[in-house]
Design a protein around this motif. Structure first.
Motif, PDB file in Angstrom:
ATOM      1  N   PRO A  58       0.802  -1.227   0.000  1.00 27.58           N
ATOM      2  CA  PRO A  58       0.000   0.000   0.000  1.00 27.58           C
ATOM      3  C   PRO A  58       0.835   1.277   0.000  1.00 27.58           C
ATOM      4  O   PRO A  58       0.311   2.350  -0.339  1.00 27.58           O
ATOM      5  N   ALA A  59       2.136   1.188   0.329  1.00 26.75           N
ATOM      6  CA  ALA A  59       2.989   2.378   0.321  1.00 26.75           C
ATOM      7  C   ALA A  59       3.180   2.937  -1.087  1.00 26.75           C
ATOM      8  O   ALA A  59       3.587   4.086  -1.252  1.00 26.75           O
ATOM      9  N   GLY A  60       2.872   2.116  -2.097  1.00 26.54           N
ATOM     10  CA  GLY A  60       2.995   2.580  -3.476  1.00 26.54           C
ATOM     11  C   GLY A  60       1.669   2.969  -4.104  1.00 26.54           C
ATOM     12  O   GLY A  60       1.612   3.223  -5.308  1.00 26.54           O
ATOM     13  N   HIS A  61       0.622   3.013  -3.310  1.00 29.65           N
ATOM     14  CA  HIS A  61      -0.724   3.301  -3.827  1.00 29.65           C
ATOM     15  C   HIS A  61      -0.807   4.707  -4.416  1.00 29.65           C
ATOM     16  O   HIS A  61      -0.203   5.651  -3.904  1.00 29.65           O
ATOM     17  N   GLN A  62      -1.574   4.821  -5.493  1.00 31.72           N
ATOM     18  CA  GLN A  62      -1.852   6.122  -6.120  1.00 31.72           C
ATOM     19  C   GLN A  62      -3.360   6.323  -6.235  1.00 31.72           C
ATOM     20  O   GLN A  62      -4.098   5.348  -6.257  1.00 31.72           O
ATOM     21  N   PRO A  63      -3.772   7.594  -6.351  1.00 30.13           N
ATOM     22  CA  PRO A  63      -3.012   8.847  -6.326  1.00 30.13           C
ATOM     23  C   PRO A  63      -2.257   9.011  -5.006  1.00 30.13           C
ATOM     24  O   PRO A  63      -2.756   8.621  -3.939  1.00 30.13           O
ATOM     25  N   MET A  64      -1.060   9.596  -5.097  1.00 30.93           N
ATOM     26  CA  MET A  64      -0.198   9.759  -3.927  1.00 30.93           C
ATOM     27  C   MET A  64      -0.110  11.240  -3.578  1.00 30.93           C
ATOM     28  O   MET A  64       0.075  12.084  -4.453  1.00 30.93           O
ATOM     29  N   VAL A  72      -0.560  16.324  -5.419  1.00 28.61           N
ATOM     30  CA  VAL A  72      -1.223  15.049  -5.650  1.00 28.61           C
ATOM     31  C   VAL A  72      -0.724  14.519  -6.999  1.00 28.61           C
ATOM     32  O   VAL A  72      -0.804  15.223  -8.012  1.00 28.61           O
ATOM     33  N   LEU A  73      -0.228  13.276  -7.008  1.00 31.06           N
ATOM     34  CA  LEU A  73       0.423  12.731  -8.201  1.00 31.06           C
ATOM     35  C   LEU A  73      -0.240  11.451  -8.679  1.00 31.06           C
ATOM     36  O   LEU A  73      -0.550  10.560  -7.884  1.00 31.06           O
ATOM     37  N   VAL A  74      -0.460  11.358  -9.989  1.00 29.61           N
ATOM     38  CA  VAL A  74      -0.753  10.087 -10.652  1.00 29.61           C
ATOM     39  C   VAL A  74       0.314   9.909 -11.716  1.00 29.61           C
ATOM     40  O   VAL A  74       0.632  10.848 -12.454  1.00 29.61           O
ATOM     41  N   TYR A  75       0.832   8.686 -11.819  1.00 32.62           N
ATOM     42  CA  TYR A  75       2.073   8.488 -12.565  1.00 32.62           C
ATOM     43  C   TYR A  75       2.088   7.126 -13.225  1.00 32.62           C
ATOM     44  O   TYR A  75       1.652   6.129 -12.636  1.00 32.62           O
ATOM     45  N   ASN A  76       2.576   7.099 -14.462  1.00 30.32           N
ATOM     46  CA  ASN A  76       2.716   5.863 -15.229  1.00 30.32           C
ATOM     47  C   ASN A  76       4.159   5.760 -15.687  1.00 30.32           C
ATOM     48  O   ASN A  76       4.642   6.643 -16.406  1.00 30.32           O
ATOM     49  N   GLY A  77       4.869   4.717 -15.275  1.00 23.21           N
ATOM     50  CA  GLY A  77       6.238   4.561 -15.739  1.00 23.21           C
ATOM     51  C   GLY A  77       7.171   3.978 -14.702  1.00 23.21           C
ATOM     52  O   GLY A  77       6.745   3.366 -13.717  1.00 23.21           O
ATOM     53  N   GLU A  78       8.459   4.180 -14.951  1.00 23.78           N
ATOM     54  CA  GLU A  78       9.510   3.723 -14.049  1.00 23.78           C
ATOM     55  C   GLU A  78      10.633   4.756 -14.031  1.00 23.78           C
ATOM     56  O   GLU A  78      11.053   5.250 -15.082  1.00 23.78           O
ATOM     57  N   PHE A 129       3.097  11.627 -16.362  1.00 20.56           N
ATOM     58  CA  PHE A 129       2.463  11.864 -15.057  1.00 20.56           C
ATOM     59  C   PHE A 129       1.691  13.172 -15.054  1.00 20.56           C
ATOM     60  O   PHE A 129       1.874  14.047 -15.913  1.00 20.56           O
ATOM     61  N   ALA A 130       0.810  13.270 -14.062  1.00 27.09           N
ATOM     62  CA  ALA A 130       0.042  14.485 -13.813  1.00 27.09           C
ATOM     63  C   ALA A 130       0.176  14.820 -12.338  1.00 27.09           C
ATOM     64  O   ALA A 130       0.025  13.939 -11.490  1.00 27.09           O
ATOM     65  N   VAL A 131       0.469  16.067 -12.036  1.00 28.99           N
ATOM     66  CA  VAL A 131       0.599  16.486 -10.639  1.00 28.99           C
ATOM     67  C   VAL A 131      -0.241  17.742 -10.415  1.00 28.99           C
ATOM     68  O   VAL A 131      -0.206  18.690 -11.193  1.00 28.99           O
ATOM     69  N   TRP A 132      -1.028  17.693  -9.367  1.00 26.89           N
ATOM     70  CA  TRP A 132      -1.929  18.799  -9.003  1.00 26.89           C
ATOM     71  C   TRP A 132      -1.312  19.565  -7.853  1.00 26.89           C
ATOM     72  O   TRP A 132      -0.950  18.992  -6.824  1.00 26.89           O
TER      73      TRP A 132
END
Length: 640
Positions: A58-64, A72-78, A129-132
């Motif tokens: 759960p420490a990697g759960h998004q949105p983070m 607030v971050l949603v992210y796709n990638g590595e 990614f998108a960050v608010w």
């Protein structure tokens, strides 16, 4: 690896309901976890569907949400250098304490500490990614340097939408999508729609190496802004030093790039075609692995399109745990009905079929697979680079009228005559679809200069605005000379243009959609930006030796794999579309190309389509590539 999406606006809908309608469209990209975050006061909502690769807890759960609560971050990638980033953040006081070891948390801390514009150049990875920013009330979107991960955005029905694919945007409750005929013209030239265009009016692809900032509920968009400029890199001074020292630098960097992409908390493997690039990646993986690397390839019953035996020989030598699937023509053709759904907009690279099949095969055993994509564009691996260079050098002093006449003569040769002559050449079975390729290079004879030669070679339709009703082809990099770097060598110019257009628009889109459609993450070591920058510092004379490209990579590979296993012509990852259209796919194609249907749809000129279909069926011409672009558009139109 994930799918991300969001909406921001003031429409008369409930925000949560909109997000919940959009999220299921990306479940294939993120089957392990999902989450959404919304602020009804601002009318903003973001969501994530997660394929858990790093820190599946759960420490990697998004949105983070950042530790300070601002971002607030949603992210796709590595992010592959997250260890160094964490160390730097800790030194500079940018981290109060880590909750886990996900790269999402590292990215969020980097944005919080340095800001987006300063953080982006520090990242080594593939990402969208998108960050608010809850304080400034701004939304920022960013995409990796080479365009490995996709990101779409734009306004529709009064709201701002974004997503990893077009599917969730179309699922927005108030969606109104209208085909952009300008983008359609671009599609018929390239076989894909290049960024920033998409098939829909008002929706864009964020170009690679760019970011945008949005405010006022999506009414104001600042950018896109470039943060890594290949134009400057390509024009940088070429490095000195011996060829052997350059090879050593490449080997060290490729080994490091591969090693970084082997870090995962889930099973990992690699695609192995038996070609130079994929074999180099697998050799580097096996050299750094304590156990046999899992490798995957598919074979075809048609020997002209089958490389499975080569991959098997490479696997035997390197000692990988190899899985091979022999695919019949019927099994390959069964994929075709899925293509419009997997690729959200028209896409006409027929190697999408084997790419999907090998991704499906790999996903049965692993969650991450490394790929050799990018090596051709960096080191001159495509045959058209060397052949085009030699051809233009040969005919450059010929009168244009003579060159044009020869080009027309080559194009008018009957297919049967071309293939009967070619079949008499020893080893001709190694070069499938020769008549299609001859037509492309025939166009090269009529080119007035080397830059026009490139445009002709990469164009599926030479004048797509005549094919698309009311179509007007917009200017792109192909025509905007002011955006071209000062590169005198045609091979360098072609590599540059391919890196900015064909690579993200075709190759990487193909790999991303095919792999993510089955929940598989594909990683591409050759597109580590450090390797790209080093490749552009190397003189062309070192990339090309003995009339062949990729000389440094060949020297490295021969240290791991005997030369005799690799000394064979390059072949593409293709399927016999031209033959299929005259046989088992004829009925399917005829329905999509029906003249009355084309007239009623009002997108394409029926006479042009029917004429090339007639010539193709007669066997007088091979128009497989052109017809595939039409069929993929028609199939997409039918399914959307």
């Amino acid at each position: 690896m994930c799918g991300i999406l969001g909406c921001w606006g003031d429409g008369d809908f409930r925000l949560r309901r909109a997000l919940e309608a959009m999220m299921p469209c990306l479940e294939h990209r993120g089957p392990d976890d999902s989450g959404l975050w919304f602020d009804e006061n601002t009318g903003l909502g973001v969501a994530n569907l997660r394929l858990a690769i790093r820190d599946p807890t759960p420490a990697g759960h998004q949105p983070m949400i950042s530790s300070c609560g601002r971002f607030v971050l949603v992210y796709n990638g590595e992010i592959y250098n997250q260890g160094e980033l964490r160390g730097q953040l800790e030194e500079e006081g940018g981290s109060v304490g880590w909750r886990g070891h996900s790269d999402t948390e590292t990215l969020l801390a980097s944005i919080k500490h340095w800001g987006i514009e300063s953080a982006l150049p520090k990242l080594n990875g593939m990402y969208a990614f998108a960050v608010w920013d809850r304080t400034e009330k701004t939304l920022s979107l960013a995409r990796d340097r080479l365009g490995i991960k996709p990101l779409y955005y734009g306004r529709n029905s009064g709201s701002f939408l974004f997503g990893s694919e077009l599917k969730p945007l179309r699922a927005y409750p108030q969606w109104q999508g209208e085909v952009d005929r300008r983008a359609l013209s671009l599609y018929f030239r390239h076989g894909y729609i290049p960024a920033p265009w998409t098939i829909y009016q008002g929706i864009k692809k964020l170009p690679p190496a760019h970011h945008v900032t949005i405010n006022e509920k999506g009414k104001t968009i600042h950018g896109p802004t470039c943060y890594w400029d290949l134009h400057q890199i390509a024009q940088s001074a070429r490095m000195g030093g011996s060829a052997s020292s350059i090879v050593e630098q490449f080997e060290e960097l490729i080994r490091d790039a591969v090693g970084r992409r082997m870090v995962a908390d889930v099973p990992l493997g690699a695609f192995l075609s038996g070609g130079i690039d994929s074999t180099t990646v697998v050799a580097m993986m096996q050299a750094q692995s304590e156990s046999p690397v899992r490798t995957f390839t598919i074979g075809f019953e048609n020997p002209s399109f089958d490389e499975a035996s080569h991959a098997r020989a490479i696997s035997d030598h390197l000692g990988t745990a190899h899985t091979e699937l022999s695919v019949t023509s019927e099994e390959a053709r069964a994929v075709i009905p899925k293509l419009p759904q997997i690729w959200d907009e028209p896409f006409a690279d027929s190697s999408q079929i084997p790419t999907y099949l090998v991704s499906q095969l790999a996903r049965r055993q692993v969650t991450v697979s490394l790929s050799g994509d990018g090596g051709d564009e960096l080191f001159g691996g495509y045959n058209r680079y060397a052949v085009g260079h030699r051809l233009r050098k040969l005919i450059r002093w010929w009168p244009f009228s003579i060159r044009k006449m020869i080009g027309m003569g080559l194009k008018n040769l009957p297919v049967s005559q071309v293939e009967s002559v070619f079949q008499k050449i020893p080893g001709s079975e190694k070069y499938p679809a020769v008549s299609d390729r001859l037509t492309k290079f025939a166009d090269g004879f009529s080119a007035r200069n080397e830059k026009e030669f490139y445009r002709n070679v990469v164009s599926t339709w030479r004048d797509p605005s005549r094919l698309v009703r009311n179509g007007e082809e917009p200017k792109t990099l192909l025509a905007e000379k002011e955006r071209w770097p000062a590169l005198d060598d045609l091979r360098e110019f072609m590599m540059y243009m391919d890196t900015l257009t064909y690579l993200p628009g075709d190759i990487l889109s193909k790999t991303d959609r095919a792999s993510m459609s089955v929940g598989l993450e594909a990683r591409v070591p050759f597109l580590d930006h450090r390797l790209v920058e080093l490749a552009w510092k190397v003189p062309t004379s070192i990339k090309y030796k003995d009339g062949k490209g990729r000389w440094p990579i060949r020297q490295i590979l021969h240290r791991y794999v005997p030369k005799e296993l690799m000394d064979r012509p390059k072949r593409g990852f293709s399927v016999p579309v031209s033959q299929w259209l005259r046989g088992p796919l004829r009925e399917w194609a005829e329905e999509l190309l029906n003249e009355q249907r084309l007239r009623e749809e009002c997108f394409l000129e029926p006479a042009q389509v029917r004429e090339i279909w007639k010539q193709h069926l007669s066997g007088s011409k091979n128009f497989g590539s052109k017809l595939w672009t039409v069929l993929m558009f028609q199939a997409w139109l039918e399914g959307n």
